[in-house]
Design a protein around this motif. Structure first.
Motif, PDB file in Angstrom:
ATOM      1  N   GLN A   1       3.743 -10.074  73.969  1.00 52.33           N
ATOM      2  CA  GLN A   1       2.962 -10.393  75.265  1.00 52.33           C
ATOM      3  C   GLN A   1       1.713  -9.386  75.596  1.00 52.33           C
ATOM      4  O   GLN A   1       0.794  -9.648  76.026  1.00 52.33           O
ATOM      5  CB  GLN A   1       3.813 -11.017  76.429  1.00 52.33           C
ATOM      6  CG  GLN A   1       4.771 -11.940  76.343  1.00 52.33           C
ATOM      7  CD  GLN A   1       5.510 -12.342  77.493  1.00 52.33           C
ATOM      8  OE1 GLN A   1       4.954 -12.321  78.509  1.00 52.33           O
ATOM      9  NE2 GLN A   1       7.038 -12.469  77.284  1.00 52.33           N
ATOM     10  N   TYR A   2       1.980  -8.069  75.360  1.00 56.65           N
ATOM     11  CA  TYR A   2       1.305  -6.931  75.770  1.00 56.65           C
ATOM     12  C   TYR A   2       1.192  -6.386  74.419  1.00 56.65           C
ATOM     13  O   TYR A   2       1.655  -5.979  73.772  1.00 56.65           O
ATOM     14  CB  TYR A   2       1.843  -6.236  76.999  1.00 56.65           C
ATOM     15  CG  TYR A   2       2.007  -7.001  78.454  1.00 56.65           C
ATOM     16  CD1 TYR A   2       3.137  -7.633  78.594  1.00 56.65           C
ATOM     17  CD2 TYR A   2       1.031  -6.790  79.362  1.00 56.65           C
ATOM     18  CE1 TYR A   2       3.340  -8.479  79.697  1.00 56.65           C
ATOM     19  CE2 TYR A   2       1.020  -7.301  80.464  1.00 56.65           C
ATOM     20  CZ  TYR A   2       2.223  -8.292  80.594  1.00 56.65           C
ATOM     21  OH  TYR A   2       2.423  -8.743  81.777  1.00 56.65           O
TER      22      TYR A   2
ATOM     23  N   THR B   1       4.432  -5.257  72.635  1.00 59.27           N
ATOM     24  CA  THR B   1       5.575  -5.179  73.383  1.00 59.27           C
ATOM     25  C   THR B   1       5.936  -6.472  74.128  1.00 59.27           C
ATOM     26  O   THR B   1       5.102  -7.309  74.244  1.00 59.27           O
ATOM     27  CB  THR B   1       5.729  -4.088  74.507  1.00 59.27           C
ATOM     28  OG1 THR B   1       7.078  -3.727  74.989  1.00 59.27           O
ATOM     29  CG2 THR B   1       4.608  -4.279  75.520  1.00 59.27           C
ATOM     30  N   GLY B   2       7.201  -6.592  74.659  1.00 59.30           N
ATOM     31  CA  GLY B   2       7.399  -7.758  75.393  1.00 59.30           C
ATOM     32  C   GLY B   2       8.273  -8.885  74.588  1.00 59.30           C
ATOM     33  O   GLY B   2       8.340  -8.768  73.485  1.00 59.30           O
ATOM     34  N   GLY B   3       8.805  -9.668  75.446  1.00 60.51           N
ATOM     35  CA  GLY B   3       9.622 -11.054  74.655  1.00 60.51           C
ATOM     36  C   GLY B   3      10.865 -10.408  74.044  1.00 60.51           C
ATOM     37  O   GLY B   3      11.507  -9.422  74.895  1.00 60.51           O
TER      38      GLY B   3
ATOM     39  N   LYS C   1      11.449  -2.309  73.964  1.00 62.99           N
ATOM     40  CA  LYS C   1      10.838  -1.539  72.764  1.00 62.99           C
ATOM     41  C   LYS C   1       9.263  -1.873  72.744  1.00 62.99           C
ATOM     42  O   LYS C   1       8.972  -2.831  72.961  1.00 62.99           O
ATOM     43  CB  LYS C   1      11.610  -1.750  71.425  1.00 62.99           C
ATOM     44  CG  LYS C   1      12.815  -1.213  71.223  1.00 62.99           C
ATOM     45  CD  LYS C   1      13.346  -1.702  69.943  1.00 62.99           C
ATOM     46  CE  LYS C   1      14.648  -1.077  69.714  1.00 62.99           C
ATOM     47  NZ  LYS C   1      15.224  -1.508  68.237  1.00 62.99           N
ATOM     48  N   THR C   2       8.512  -1.088  72.612  1.00 60.56           N
ATOM     49  CA  THR C   2       7.067  -0.972  72.079  1.00 60.56           C
ATOM     50  C   THR C   2       7.208  -0.574  70.698  1.00 60.56           C
ATOM     51  O   THR C   2       7.857   0.323  70.210  1.00 60.56           O
ATOM     52  CB  THR C   2       6.454  -0.070  73.000  1.00 60.56           C
ATOM     53  OG1 THR C   2       6.205  -0.568  74.334  1.00 60.56           O
ATOM     54  CG2 THR C   2       4.903  -0.378  72.406  1.00 60.56           C
TER      55      THR C   2
END
Lengths: 112, 116
Positions: A31-32, A92-94, A99-100
């Protein structure tokens, strides 16, 4: 397949050129999205981050995300020798949770 | 500005030694991370911590352990250093967005570790 892919370069351009740096990613839950700049022998520094699809502009830098094609771009206008660095994209996200996921980086040289 | 400080910029150790890498952040971030960065492989996550005394394995935890006794400090330990652990080690910290993932991570300048 890596979750975030970048062409390692090097990419060499003349001063003043418009630079386009690109990444693809495979995790549709991201998402990011972020772009980092890393100078030699230094840690990555955050340049820009964006949410979902769309554009974000900051001075000479524009970040673009197209979630439909899973494509991330960074444009640098009026490139300067001081822009010479390695550029890393990240998502990152979801399902990534904490974690990135980073790309391996594209090395950019801007010649005076 | 967020500041992430790593205790050493360059470190040379011998195989079999126990090595400690220290990282301190000054922005009250919940999350802290240790990566190693190798040419062509990019950033690889070793361990991360989302709270004091909490730790989670990353993608390459073998041969490493971590300690987080205080919120601002996150230590990476090489239990018995080997030559294949020669690398650039980067510490990072971030706030959390919850299920949306992390806010962007802020990095220290790295420790270039050589194991002879």
């Amino acid at each position: 397949q890596k979750e975030v892919e970048q062409d390692p370069g090097p990419l060499s351009v003349p001063e003043g050129a418009i630079v386009s740096l690109n990444c693809t990613y495979s995790n549709s839950a991201f998402q990011y999205f972020m772009w980092y700049r890393q100078y030699s022998r230094k840690g990555p520094e955050l340049l820009m981050y964006t949410y979902s699809s769309g554009n974000k502009e900051d001075g000479r830098f524009t970040a673009q995300v197209d979630k439909s094609s899973k494509y991330i771009s960074l444009f640098i206008r009026d490139s300067q020798p001081s822009d010479s660095a390695t550029y890393l994209c990240a998502g990152t996200g979801g399902t990534g949770g904490f974690k990135t996921i980073f790309g391996a980086g594209t090395r950019l040289f801007v010649k005076a | 500005d967020v500041k992430v400080t790593q205790s050493s910029r360059y470190l040379v150790k011998r195989t079999g030694e126990k090595v400690f890498l220290e990282c301190v952040q000054d922005m009250d971030h919940e999350n802290m991370f240790w990566y190693r960065q190798d040419p062509g492989l990019g950033l690889r996550l070793i361990y991360f911590s989302y709270d004091v005394k909490m730790k989670e394995k990353g993608d390459i935890p073998e041969g490493y352990s971590v300690s987080r006794e205080k919120k601002e400090r996150f230590s990476l330990i090489l239990e018995s250093a080997s030559t294949n652990q020669t690398s650039m080690y980067l510490c990072a910290s971030s706030l959390s967005w919850g299920t949306a993932g992390n806010q962007p991570q802020h990095f220290g300048d790295g420790t270039r570790l050589s194991i002879l």
